[in-house]
Design an enzyme around this catalytic site. Structure first.
Site, PDB file in Angstrom:
ATOM      1  N   ASP A 274      43.088  45.728  49.003  1.00  0.00           N
ATOM      2  CA  ASP A 274      43.204  44.275  48.919  1.00  0.00           C
ATOM      3  C   ASP A 274      43.729  43.693  50.241  1.00  0.00           C
ATOM      4  OD1 ASP A 274      42.975  41.897  47.621  1.00  0.00           O
ATOM      5  OD2 ASP A 274      44.650  42.220  46.239  1.00  0.00           O
TER       6      ASP A 274
ATOM      7  N   ARG B  82      36.215  35.223  56.291  1.00  0.00           N
ATOM      8  CA  ARG B  82      36.616  36.330  55.409  1.00  0.00           C
ATOM      9  C   ARG B  82      35.842  37.614  55.704  1.00  0.00           C
ATOM     10  NH1 ARG B  82      39.277  35.644  50.748  1.00  0.00           N
ATOM     11  NH2 ARG B  82      37.981  37.144  49.647  1.00  0.00           N
TER      12      ARG B  82
ATOM     13  N   ASN C 159      34.052  40.479  41.191  1.00  0.00           N
ATOM     14  CA  ASN C 159      33.775  39.988  42.549  1.00  0.00           C
ATOM     15  C   ASN C 159      32.484  39.165  42.658  1.00  0.00           C
ATOM     16  OD1 ASN C 159      35.223  42.861  44.298  1.00  0.00           O
ATOM     17  ND2 ASN C 159      36.146  40.924  43.675  1.00  0.00           N
TER      18      ASN C 159
ATOM     19  N   SER D  10      44.119  44.927  37.839  1.00  0.00           N
ATOM     20  CA  SER D  10      42.839  44.228  37.976  1.00  0.00           C
ATOM     21  C   SER D  10      41.650  45.016  37.411  1.00  0.00           C
ATOM     22  CB  SER D  10      42.577  43.876  39.446  1.00  0.00           C
ATOM     23  OG  SER D  10      43.643  43.124  39.967  1.00  0.00           O
TER      24      SER D  10
END
Ligand code: V07
Length: 256
Positions: free
Chosen positions: A36, A49, A84, A212
């Site tokens: 992460d 990103r 995602n 998660s």
């Protein structure tokens, strides 16, 4: 490491002497990593990103070398979760190109290191070029006998468990499996990780303290190590610290 735990600073050179040797006791045999902080790494630098994802691949190369040198048997990396897909379309498209990019650059070294590449996740619903890249890597390394590099790709743990339950239900219905045979071992054998041992150590970077939907069943007995370090910055010092903490916890455990 001990100095650090006691709150003392130590000279930087000592970090290099802290290398984990394969002969040591209590090396985690299976390390699983939630990588992460790539987006945050990029944002801090005023970059898009995707620049963080690209840098994240360099951290993977580093991690693979360290894990291999240390004698880790399985390294699982969470590359893409079923959640995602909610990200912006352009980012998802970029991410789906990364397996191909990563493997084009790294497959020769992985083969040289006798590493076996495999994937855990629902790959059937990925773009054709993504599937092709991961299948090729898995095939070309299927005879390798060294470390297993397992990418969790389009993976979600709850859905994996549901699928196993459905398969087991059908087997009971058809008489292939008896109701009384349903136990932890049987369910484990129906998960996508059936051929892998459970992780001994979970590492999650970037400061979030949650799972998660990652390997919920498989992580039942793992040690968890969390760090604020962002994935692209994860280096040898962080790896050594995670393994040292794991070793100390195992030692205490064994001591009682
Ligand atoms: C991805 C780069 C690393 C940081 C974490 C998220 C972004 C390597 C792969 C990959 C996957 C399968 C495979 C070989 C390589 C990858 C995605 C994203 C989707 F067989 N890095 N990486 N896949 N990131």
């Amino acid at each position: 490491m001990l100095n650090k735990l006691m709150g003392k600073e130590k000279p930087a050179e000592e970090d290099e002497l802290n290398e984990i040797e394969p002969e040591e006791e209590n090396i985690p045999k299976h390390i699983a990593v939630i990588m992460d902080g790539n987006g945050r790494w990029a944002k801090k630098r005023g970059l898009p990103r995707v620049a963080g994802h690209r840098e994240g691949m360099n951290a993977i190369r580093r991690m693979v070398r360290l894990a291999d040198r240390t004698g880790v048997e399985v390294l699982t990396l969470y590359a893409f979760s079923t959640e995602n897909w909610k990200r912006p379309k352009t980012e998802v498209e970029f991410l789906m190109r990364l397996p191909e990019r990563f493997l084009n650059a790294e497959l020769p070294e992985l083969i040289e290191k006798n590493v076996r590449v495999r994937v855990t996740g629902e790959i059937e619903t990925l773009p054709e070029y993504t599937q092709r890249a991961v299948k090729k890597a898995a095939e070309e390394t299927s005879g390798n006998t060294g470390m297993i590099l397992n990418f969790a790709l389009n993976y979600g743990s709850r859905s994996e468990i549901i699928e196993s339950v459905k398969t087991i239900y059908k087997k009971v219905e058809s008489g292939e499996v008896a109701f009384t045979e349903i136990d932890e071992g049987l369910l484990s054998k129906h998960l996508m990780t059936a051929e892998l041992r459970d992780p001994d150590l979970l590492i999650r970077t970037s400061g979030e303290i949650r799972l998660s939907n990652f390997m919920l069943w498989q992580l039942a007995y793992a040690e968890f190590w969390f760090t604020d370090v962002l994935w692209p910055d994860f280096d040898e010092k962080d790896f050594n610290e995670a393994v040292r903490v794991y070793q100390q916890r195992q030692r205490r455990y064994g001591g009682v």
